[in-house]
Design a protein around this motif. Structure first.
Motif, PDB file in Angstrom:
ATOM      1  N   CYS A  34      -1.611 -16.763 -20.216  1.00 26.17           N
ATOM      2  CA  CYS A  34      -2.685 -15.871 -20.639  1.00 26.17           C
ATOM      3  C   CYS A  34      -3.794 -15.724 -19.598  1.00 26.17           C
ATOM      4  O   CYS A  34      -4.964 -15.928 -19.883  1.00 26.17           O
ATOM      5  N   THR A  35      -3.423 -15.385 -18.391  1.00 27.29           N
ATOM      6  CA  THR A  35      -4.393 -15.061 -17.354  1.00 27.29           C
ATOM      7  C   THR A  35      -4.354 -13.554 -17.120  1.00 27.29           C
ATOM      8  O   THR A  35      -3.279 -12.957 -17.070  1.00 27.29           O
ATOM      9  N   THR A  36      -5.529 -12.936 -17.005  1.00 27.13           N
ATOM     10  CA  THR A  36      -5.623 -11.497 -16.788  1.00 27.13           C
ATOM     11  C   THR A  36      -6.040 -11.218 -15.355  1.00 27.13           C
ATOM     12  O   THR A  36      -6.967 -11.844 -14.842  1.00 27.13           O
ATOM     13  N   GLU A  37      -5.339 -10.299 -14.724  1.00 22.69           N
ATOM     14  CA  GLU A  37      -5.673  -9.875 -13.367  1.00 22.69           C
ATOM     15  C   GLU A  37      -5.987  -8.386 -13.383  1.00 22.69           C
ATOM     16  O   GLU A  37      -5.244  -7.592 -13.960  1.00 22.69           O
ATOM     17  N   MET A  38      -7.104  -8.026 -12.755  1.00 22.72           N
ATOM     18  CA  MET A  38      -7.516  -6.628 -12.674  1.00 22.72           C
ATOM     19  C   MET A  38      -6.849  -5.967 -11.473  1.00 22.72           C
ATOM     20  O   MET A  38      -6.647  -6.596 -10.434  1.00 22.72           O
ATOM     21  N   ARG A  39      -6.505  -4.702 -11.629  1.00 24.20           N
ATOM     22  CA  ARG A  39      -5.943  -3.889 -10.563  1.00 24.20           C
ATOM     23  C   ARG A  39      -6.660  -2.539 -10.582  1.00 24.20           C
ATOM     24  O   ARG A  39      -7.281  -2.183 -11.588  1.00 24.20           O
ATOM     25  N   PRO A  40      -6.546  -1.740  -9.511  1.00 28.32           N
ATOM     26  CA  PRO A  40      -7.226  -0.431  -9.497  1.00 28.32           C
ATOM     27  C   PRO A  40      -6.746   0.501 -10.614  1.00 28.32           C
ATOM     28  O   PRO A  40      -7.496   1.356 -11.072  1.00 28.32           O
ATOM     29  N   TRP A  41      -5.513   0.312 -11.076  1.00 32.21           N
ATOM     30  CA  TRP A  41      -4.928   1.160 -12.121  1.00 32.21           C
ATOM     31  C   TRP A  41      -5.162   0.629 -13.536  1.00 32.21           C
ATOM     32  O   TRP A  41      -4.867   1.301 -14.514  1.00 32.21           O
ATOM     33  N   GLU A 133       4.349 -12.456  -7.536  1.00 35.90           N
ATOM     34  CA  GLU A 133       3.729 -11.141  -7.332  1.00 35.90           C
ATOM     35  C   GLU A 133       3.975 -10.598  -5.924  1.00 35.90           C
ATOM     36  O   GLU A 133       3.744  -9.426  -5.665  1.00 35.90           O
ATOM     37  N   ASP A 134       4.443 -11.435  -5.016  1.00 33.32           N
ATOM     38  CA  ASP A 134       4.718 -10.954  -3.662  1.00 33.32           C
ATOM     39  C   ASP A 134       6.130 -10.364  -3.515  1.00 33.32           C
ATOM     40  O   ASP A 134       6.484  -9.878  -2.440  1.00 33.32           O
ATOM     41  N   ASP A 135       6.915 -10.360  -4.576  1.00 22.53           N
ATOM     42  CA  ASP A 135       8.234  -9.706  -4.544  1.00 22.53           C
ATOM     43  C   ASP A 135       8.047  -8.234  -4.893  1.00 22.53           C
ATOM     44  O   ASP A 135       8.435  -7.765  -5.959  1.00 22.53           O
ATOM     45  N   ILE A 136       7.394  -7.514  -3.995  1.00 21.87           N
ATOM     46  CA  ILE A 136       7.149  -6.089  -4.206  1.00 21.87           C
ATOM     47  C   ILE A 136       7.191  -5.372  -2.858  1.00 21.87           C
ATOM     48  O   ILE A 136       6.566  -5.795  -1.900  1.00 21.87           O
ATOM     49  N   ILE A 137       7.988  -4.326  -2.819  1.00 24.22           N
ATOM     50  CA  ILE A 137       8.034  -3.436  -1.670  1.00 24.22           C
ATOM     51  C   ILE A 137       7.394  -2.130  -2.134  1.00 24.22           C
ATOM     52  O   ILE A 137       7.893  -1.495  -3.064  1.00 24.22           O
ATOM     53  N   ARG A 138       6.273  -1.761  -1.518  1.00 26.82           N
ATOM     54  CA  ARG A 138       5.582  -0.525  -1.899  1.00 26.82           C
ATOM     55  C   ARG A 138       6.022   0.612  -0.980  1.00 26.82           C
ATOM     56  O   ARG A 138       5.936   0.498   0.238  1.00 26.82           O
ATOM     57  N   PHE A 139       6.456   1.726  -1.587  1.00 27.76           N
ATOM     58  CA  PHE A 139       6.843   2.906  -0.836  1.00 27.76           C
ATOM     59  C   PHE A 139       5.717   3.933  -0.801  1.00 27.76           C
ATOM     60  O   PHE A 139       5.611   4.707   0.137  1.00 27.76           O
ATOM     61  N   GLN A 140       4.890   3.950  -1.857  1.00 23.66           N
ATOM     62  CA  GLN A 140       3.726   4.837  -1.933  1.00 23.66           C
ATOM     63  C   GLN A 140       2.719   4.188  -2.863  1.00 23.66           C
ATOM     64  O   GLN A 140       3.089   3.588  -3.876  1.00 23.66           O
ATOM     65  N   ASP A 141       1.434   4.282  -2.511  1.00 25.30           N
ATOM     66  CA  ASP A 141       0.399   3.654  -3.316  1.00 25.30           C
ATOM     67  C   ASP A 141      -0.870   4.499  -3.271  1.00 25.30           C
ATOM     68  O   ASP A 141      -1.383   4.792  -2.187  1.00 25.30           O
ATOM     69  N   ASP A 142      -1.372   4.890  -4.450  1.00 24.78           N
ATOM     70  CA  ASP A 142      -2.577   5.717  -4.539  1.00 24.78           C
ATOM     71  C   ASP A 142      -3.830   4.985  -4.071  1.00 24.78           C
ATOM     72  O   ASP A 142      -4.846   5.609  -3.816  1.00 24.78           O
ATOM     73  N   TYR A 143      -3.784   3.668  -3.977  1.00 21.36           N
ATOM     74  CA  TYR A 143      -4.967   2.844  -3.689  1.00 21.36           C
ATOM     75  C   TYR A 143      -4.916   2.229  -2.298  1.00 21.36           C
ATOM     76  O   TYR A 143      -5.656   1.294  -2.008  1.00 21.36           O
ATOM     77  N   SER A 144      -4.013   2.720  -1.451  1.00 21.07           N
ATOM     78  CA  SER A 144      -3.883   2.284  -0.052  1.00 21.07           C
ATOM     79  C   SER A 144      -3.683   0.782   0.109  1.00 21.07           C
ATOM     80  O   SER A 144      -4.147   0.179   1.072  1.00 21.07           O
ATOM     81  N   ARG A 145      -2.986   0.166  -0.857  1.00 19.51           N
ATOM     82  CA  ARG A 145      -2.637  -1.240  -0.694  1.00 19.51           C
ATOM     83  C   ARG A 145      -1.422  -1.315   0.209  1.00 19.51           C
ATOM     84  O   ARG A 145      -0.504  -0.517   0.100  1.00 19.51           O
ATOM     85  N   HIS A 146      -1.412  -2.298   1.067  1.00 23.42           N
ATOM     86  CA  HIS A 146      -0.318  -2.439   2.024  1.00 23.42           C
ATOM     87  C   HIS A 146       0.559  -3.607   1.637  1.00 23.42           C
ATOM     88  O   HIS A 146       0.138  -4.544   0.981  1.00 23.42           O
ATOM     89  N   GLN A 147       1.795  -3.549   2.116  1.00 22.16           N
ATOM     90  CA  GLN A 147       2.738  -4.649   1.911  1.00 22.16           C
ATOM     91  C   GLN A 147       2.184  -5.900   2.582  1.00 22.16           C
ATOM     92  O   GLN A 147       1.734  -5.845   3.706  1.00 22.16           O
ATOM     93  N   ALA A 148       2.203  -7.042   1.857  1.00 25.23           N
ATOM     94  CA  ALA A 148       1.672  -8.300   2.397  1.00 25.23           C
ATOM     95  C   ALA A 148       2.551  -8.837   3.504  1.00 25.23           C
ATOM     96  O   ALA A 148       3.718  -8.599   3.582  1.00 25.23           O
TER      97      ALA A 148
END
Length: 148
Positions: A34-41, A133-148
């Motif tokens: 039960c931990t909440t994380e905020m994101r731009p969306w 949470e690092d198992d993510i490949i971003r192809f497009q992102d409205d918030y300009s987040r980059h792949q770690a």
């Protein structure tokens, strides 16, 4: 390995009367986080996590969407609780509303969007060998987040 105990219909443990008993799990390691994380969306809350699975409550603000993304190590099931979801999964796009669900296979490009005017709330069940949470490949992102 899943351990079980036999339980009769009156909920007493038994090992000898197999005609009136069922086998249920009694020793599965999990944690209610039960931990909440905020994101731009919007935000997500991790409700529970155990070996090979994680359960989240996801809120997406009206007019927002998550990255067009893919995961190498997990699949996801999304169950819509309220609001409207636009889902891209592979080359298919669909609209889902409350009490509808969809499956996102491992290694499939996908996106979740809230095209509505009220908050989108869904439950996500992740399954896989690695659920970080690092198992993510971003192809497009409205918030300009980059792949770690």
């Amino acid at each position: 390995m899943l351990q079980t105990k036999e339980v009769t219909s009156n909920k007493k443990e038994t090992t000898n009367n197999k005609n009136s008993s069922v086998s249920i799990p009694f020793s599965v390691s999990h944690s209610g986080i039960c931990t909440t994380e905020m994101r731009p969306w919007g935000s997500f809350t991790t409700l529970e996590e155990g070996p090979g699975y994680k359960i989240k409550r996801i809120e997406v603000s009206p007019g927002h969407r998550l990255s067009l993304q893919m995961h190498h190590h997990r699949s996801e099931h999304w169950i819509i609780v309220s609001g409207t979801a636009r889902v891209i999964c592979g080359d298919k796009e669909k609209i889902l509303v409350a009490n509808q669900s969809t499956y996102v296979p491992q290694c499939t490009v996908h996106r979740l969007e809230n095209p509505g005017v009220i908050k989108l709330i869904l439950i996500e069940v992740q399954n896989g060998e690695y659920l970080g949470e690092d198992d993510i490949i971003r192809f497009q992102d409205d918030y300009s987040r980059h792949q770690a």
